[in-house]
Motif scaffolding. Structure first.
Motif, PDB file in Angstrom:
ATOM      1  N   SER A   1       0.701  -1.163  -0.110  1.00  0.00           N
ATOM      2  CA  SER A   1       0.027   0.088  -0.075  1.00  0.00           C
ATOM      3  C   SER A   1       0.948   1.426   0.088  1.00  0.00           C
ATOM      4  CB  SER A   1      -1.033  -0.003   1.205  1.00  0.00           C
ATOM      5  OG  SER A   1      -1.687  -0.974   1.289  1.00  0.00           O
ATOM      6  N   LEU A   2       1.976   1.195   0.764  1.00  0.00           N
ATOM      7  CA  LEU A   2       2.904   2.302   0.754  1.00  0.00           C
ATOM      8  C   LEU A   2       3.466   2.716  -0.443  1.00  0.00           C
ATOM      9  CD1 LEU A   2       4.508   2.093   4.230  1.00  0.00           C
ATOM     10  CD2 LEU A   2       3.204   3.730   3.574  1.00  0.00           C
ATOM     11  N   SER A   3       3.954   1.474  -0.937  1.00  0.00           N
ATOM     12  CA  SER A   3       4.772   1.707  -2.286  1.00  0.00           C
ATOM     13  C   SER A   3       3.794   2.054  -3.446  1.00  0.00           C
ATOM     14  CB  SER A   3       5.210  -0.173  -2.871  1.00  0.00           C
ATOM     15  OG  SER A   3       6.016   0.137  -3.957  1.00  0.00           O
ATOM     16  N   ILE A   4       2.796   1.644  -3.708  1.00  0.00           N
ATOM     17  CA  ILE A   4       1.795   2.223  -4.766  1.00  0.00           C
ATOM     18  C   ILE A   4       1.259   3.706  -4.636  1.00  0.00           C
ATOM     19  CG2 ILE A   4       1.158  -0.140  -5.495  1.00  0.00           C
ATOM     20  CD1 ILE A   4      -1.440  -0.058  -4.150  1.00  0.00           C
ATOM     21  N   THR A   5       1.476   4.006  -3.522  1.00  0.00           N
ATOM     22  CA  THR A   5       0.781   5.236  -3.115  1.00  0.00           C
ATOM     23  C   THR A   5       2.110   6.380  -2.921  1.00  0.00           C
ATOM     24  OG1 THR A   5       0.684   4.924  -0.756  1.00  0.00           O
ATOM     25  CG2 THR A   5      -1.539   4.698  -2.060  1.00  0.00           C
ATOM     26  N   SER A   6       3.250   6.152  -3.056  1.00  0.00           N
ATOM     27  CA  SER A   6       4.321   7.045  -3.077  1.00  0.00           C
ATOM     28  C   SER A   6       5.239   6.941  -4.209  1.00  0.00           C
ATOM     29  CB  SER A   6       5.268   6.419  -1.736  1.00  0.00           C
ATOM     30  OG  SER A   6       5.822   5.305  -2.040  1.00  0.00           O
TER      31      SER A   6
ATOM     32  N   ALA B   1       9.095   4.041  -2.574  1.00  0.00           N
ATOM     33  CA  ALA B   1       8.221   3.039  -3.512  1.00  0.00           C
ATOM     34  C   ALA B   1       9.077   1.909  -3.744  1.00  0.00           C
ATOM     35  CB  ALA B   1       7.673   3.838  -4.823  1.00  0.00           C
ATOM     36  N   VAL B   2      10.224   2.236  -4.001  1.00  0.00           N
ATOM     37  CA  VAL B   2      11.445   1.091  -4.431  1.00  0.00           C
ATOM     38  C   VAL B   2      11.515   0.168  -3.198  1.00  0.00           C
ATOM     39  CG1 VAL B   2      13.479   0.605  -4.970  1.00  0.00           C
ATOM     40  CG2 VAL B   2      12.545   2.470  -6.302  1.00  0.00           C
ATOM     41  N   TRP B   3      11.796   0.834  -1.890  1.00  0.00           N
ATOM     42  CA  TRP B   3      12.257  -0.033  -0.930  1.00  0.00           C
ATOM     43  C   TRP B   3      11.175  -0.506  -0.050  1.00  0.00           C
ATOM     44  CZ3 TRP B   3      16.863  -1.437  -0.500  1.00  0.00           C
ATOM     45  CH2 TRP B   3      17.974  -1.103  -0.898  1.00  0.00           C
ATOM     46  N   THR B   4      10.051  -0.179  -0.038  1.00  0.00           N
ATOM     47  CA  THR B   4       8.650  -0.877   0.451  1.00  0.00           C
ATOM     48  C   THR B   4       8.144  -1.833  -0.468  1.00  0.00           C
ATOM     49  OG1 THR B   4       7.462   1.033  -0.663  1.00  0.00           O
ATOM     50  CG2 THR B   4       7.898   1.374   1.580  1.00  0.00           C
ATOM     51  N   ILE B   5       8.362  -1.895  -1.685  1.00  0.00           N
ATOM     52  CA  ILE B   5       8.087  -3.128  -2.359  1.00  0.00           C
ATOM     53  C   ILE B   5       9.129  -4.079  -2.448  1.00  0.00           C
ATOM     54  CG2 ILE B   5       9.043  -2.607  -4.761  1.00  0.00           C
ATOM     55  CD1 ILE B   5       5.528  -3.957  -4.217  1.00  0.00           C
ATOM     56  N   VAL B   6      10.605  -3.695  -2.290  1.00  0.00           N
ATOM     57  CA  VAL B   6      11.557  -4.634  -1.875  1.00  0.00           C
ATOM     58  C   VAL B   6      11.329  -5.295  -0.607  1.00  0.00           C
ATOM     59  CG1 VAL B   6      14.051  -4.917  -1.593  1.00  0.00           C
ATOM     60  CG2 VAL B   6      13.266  -3.686  -3.490  1.00  0.00           C
ATOM     61  N   ALA B   7      10.985  -4.501   0.374  1.00  0.00           N
ATOM     62  CA  ALA B   7      10.800  -5.124   1.696  1.00  0.00           C
ATOM     63  C   ALA B   7       9.831  -6.264   1.913  1.00  0.00           C
ATOM     64  CB  ALA B   7      10.786  -4.049   2.780  1.00  0.00           C
TER      65      ALA B   7
END
Length: 434
Positions: free
Chosen positions: A336-341, A346-352
């Motif tokens: 949710s954080l990645s697609i709204t930032s 955006a990169v690091w939240t999706i990697v996490a």
């Protein structure tokens, strides 16, 4: 509960190997196997953007790489469970390795003929072999010790599977992307016209050497003799020998709902890995080249590896269902954080999300098989069949990416993780009893 028999029955039709190993050594050699199939599976994350460029494909057509690979689990896993019940776990491993080797070798004519469908056929054959390996090895690891420590033990072996998935994108970026990029330095018209064919051909050598590695493993598993798993009740009553029909497994709630959890988990994990290169190269996200983006795919899988080592320890103290629900909820928040930032966030939240994936597969697998006793090998086949989620969910995300954009397409795996939260929270109330 499964029972380990240190020595094979005399004259058994499924006898394999001349050198008998103990439980600890058996767990070690199986861990090597987990590493190898993790490495092969993760290479698909590099093949998707690479073949998309080589054949000028849409996202939906490019994701057929994953569809062909994971569809094999749906078609092969249940028959594999029946096969292994008859021939034994170790011979099943040998057969799986041979079939996977044949799939790797199909990449050679596919590259030379520049035929996308032949690449897909090679992937299907390769995955068929790995599906047999999964059905053989996962319940074997569960049986190599006390039932209560099975989630921890399977998480440990899966951590080395994740080590393979972490290294494969780096290997793919160096060998596949670099080899195909090299042809750009030649500026002749003919080279330009042959560039797509050169891109496709760059996968030929890596898969040839993977075939060599698989053949070496065939030789090794044909030489050693692992402890035999004897399923409880196997020699007591005639009813324990019968093959349970697929739909009868719906009467085992924890297994049935666990199969759905495996479907969504594998689908979400594969979908994120498949689209990660395309996602982070977007201008509003990471704005980077494909070779650099491939490193983030490696970090994504490395998160799963690190988390599994941590999880193997935590599961000795924390209830496995609760930890599964926590990880699922964390994945929902991060996507949710990645697609709204934008940018680094955006990169690091999706990697996490990779860290959240860590304990999911082995935990779901061990929870779902709990209490199946003499039907464990067939239950393993049902769960491995559910790995077809890796074919279906990425296809849905591919359609979403073509229609709504790659950023919004990550809502698809987000929904999958919501179900993981449900299964983790309610698994204690489910029992594998008719």
């Amino acid at each position: 509960m499964n029972e380990l028999v240190p020595e094979r029955a005399s004259g058994a039709a499924t006898e394999v190997g001349t050198y008998t190993v103990g439980k600890r050594t058996g767990l070690f050699v199986l861990t090597v196997l987990f590493f190898v199939w993790g490495f092969i599976t993760s290479l698909n994350d590099i093949l998707v953007p690479h073949l998309k460029s080589a054949f000028d494909l849409s996202y939906t057509k490019a994701i057929l790489v994953q569809f062909s690979f994971f569809a094999a689990y749906f078609l092969v896993s249940v028959p594999a469970g029946m096969l292994i019940r008859r021939v034994g776990y170790q011979l099943g491993i040998v057969l799986g390795l041979l079939i996977a080797c044949a799939g790797c070798l199909l990449f050679i004519p596919a590259a030379r003929m520049h035929v996308y469908m032949m690449f897909l056929l090679g992937l299907f054959v390769l995955a068929s072999g790995i599906a047999i390996l999964q059905v053989s090895a996962n319940p074997y690891v569960i049986a190599l010790g006390r039932p209560e420590s099975a989630p921890s033990r399977l998480n440990l072996t899966q951590a080395f599977n994740s080590l393979g998935t972490s290294l494969a994108p780096i290997f793919g970026a160096l060998v596949i992307f670099s080899a195909s990029a090299g042809v750009v330095h030649f500026s002749s018209v003919q080279t330009t016209l042959n560039y797509p064919a050169s891109e496709a051909a760059s996968v030929e050598l890596p898969y040839f050497w993977l075939a060599v590695v698989l053949l070496a493993l065939v030789a090794f598993f044909s030489w050693v003799s692992l402890p035999t798993i004897k399923e409880e009740g196997e020699a007591r009553e005639e009813t324990t020998h019968r093959i349970v029909g697929f739909f009868e497994f719906l009467l085992f709630p924890r297994l049935a709902l666990g199969a759905v959890a495996i479907f969504f988990y594998v689908g979400a994990e594969v979908a994120i890995g498949s689209f990660l290169v395309s996602y982070v190269t977007e201008k509003s996200v990471g704005d980077m080249g494909v070779s650099e983006a491939a490193r983030y795919v490696s970090l994504y899988w490395a998160g799963a590896m690190i988390g599994r080592f941590i999880g193997a320890g935590l599961l000795n103290f924390v209830r496995s269902g609760a930890l599964l629900a926590i990880c699922g909820f964390s994945a929902v928040v991060l996507i949710s954080l990645s697609i709204t930032s934008e940018g680094d966030l955006a990169v690091w939240t999706i990697v996490a999300v990779g860290l959240c994936n860590s304990i999911m597969f082995p935990t779901i697998f061990s929870l779902a098989l709990g209490g199946l006793r003499q039907f464990t090998s067939q239950g393993s086949g049902v769960l491995c069949m559910a790995i077809v989620g890796g074919a279906i969910v990425p296809l849905f995300q591919g359609v979403a990416a073509d229609s709504a954009g790659i950023r919004l397409s990550f809502v698809v795996p987000l929904i999958c993780y919501c179900y993981i939260v449900y299964y983790g929270a309610f698994s204690p109330f489910l029992r594998n009893k008719k």
